[in-house]
Design a protein around this motif. Structure first.
Motif: not given
Length: 346
Positions: A305-315
């Motif tokens: 979850k953390s790596s997902f929301y911290q990903h620049p493209d996801v942000k």
């Protein structure tokens, strides 16, 4: 000694340096093993930190402490707000330290959904226990954790065990979803209830009795004594409707008055009987293995979850999609698919 050596610029600088000096992982670990409460608290602060720089240090500290664990009794305590958890825990904690054991209380305080702040007043509510040299009380905010269990409660348990605390009490906010989280990390799960406040039916309806190893009706005193006794009988009848636990243990119901310090010794006797039965049957070790497995899987979920929301493209994509969903330009389901796709492509 010259007073100015402490109050002058040089003295102030030395004091500030001491306060700001961050101990190494080895220093923290050795201090924790020696039972240093101050550095135990700092160690817990380190593992609760959301700073990326602290993450590696926290992992190293936990790895150092792991060989010292599995020698305590972990007890989860839950109940609705107002049931008297703090008073009960203080009485139970004093009973435990009076037997020559060391007790740690990990109390979780609710965080404001607006300011993210917490009162963290458990040391004030447990003033007598907080002064006990054989007790350690650590209030932690729930933060964004669902259900009232601090994000790093499991790791805090590890550090407390490494510090030599033989009984770990985990108090939850009691907001409805914390029970499952606590149940997955403790050896004995205690449900505190009230009589005469509609709490009996609520407890049965929510099904948390299925997880409880013991039920304690608090505030069984004064005019409420008879109601507490009736509630005990109702809960005992209700327990007969639930299937037996895997360990073979039959949950018990008792009454107490934390205010008058009555029924606490009997409750501790119930816990000791439970632990002895589980150790003799081998279920205690089975449960500890399950706890470690749950810890592992929940850590994986948290990291994903953390790596997902911290990903620049996801942000970048998340901001656009939130606006579209809010304006009814796209369904939440379609938006979720698009957001996940932006993560998978990288």
């Amino acid at each position: 000694m010259n007073k100015s050596s402490h109050t002058g610029p040089d003295g102030v600088s030395r004091m500030q340096f001491k306060r700001k000096k961050i101990p190494s992982v080895n220093e923290l670990a050795e201090a924790i093993f020696a039972g240093n409460k101050t550095l135990l608290a700092r160690g817990i602060t380190l593992i609760e930190s959301r700073r990326t720089a602290d993450h590696t240090l926290a992992q190293e500290l936990i790895e150092r402490c792991l060989p010292k664990i599995n020698k305590s009794i972990r007890i989860g305590i839950t109940g609705v707000p107002g049931v008297g958890k703090s008073t009960f825990i203080e009485r139970l904690g004093k009973l435990i330290t009076g037997m020559g054991k060391k007790v740690a209380v990990l109390a979780v305080d609710p965080s404001s959904s607006v300011t993210r702040g917490s009162i963290l007043g458990d040391k004030t509510r447990m003033l007598e226990l907080s002064k006990d040299p054989d007790a350690f009380i650590r209030p932690s905010p729930t933060g964004e954790s669902l259900g009232g269990v601090a994000r790093k409660t499991r790791e805090s348990v590890i550090l407390c065990e490494a510090a030599g605390y033989e009984v770990i009490l985990i108090e939850t906010v009691g907001v409805g979803q914390s029970e499952t989280a606590v149940h997955s990390m403790v050896d004995f799960f205690l449900l505190l209830k009230l009589a005469g406040a509609g709490d009996e039916l609520q407890g049965i309806k929510r099904g948390i009795m299925e997880m409880a190893d013991g039920i304690l009706i608090n505030k069984a005193d004064g005019d409420n004594l008879k109601r507490a006794q009736r509630a005990r009988a109702e809960f005992e009848r209700a327990l007969q409707l639930y299937p037996p636990k895997a360990s073979g243990w039959l949950p018990k119901v008792s009454t107490c008055s934390a205010l008058n310090n009555e029924g606490i010794t009997e409750l501790w006797g119930m816990i000791e009987e439970f632990i002895a039965n589980n150790r003799d049957s081998g279920f205690f070790e089975t449960l500890r293995r399950e706890q470690n497995t749950n810890w592992f899987l929940q850590t994986v979920d948290e990291r994903l979850k953390s790596s997902f929301y911290q990903h620049p493209d996801v942000k970048k994509e998340l901001t656009k999609l939130i606006k579209k969903v809010g304006n009814n330009q796209i369904s939440p389901f379609k938006a979720a698919d698009l957001l996940l796709s932006s993560f998978k492509q990288n």
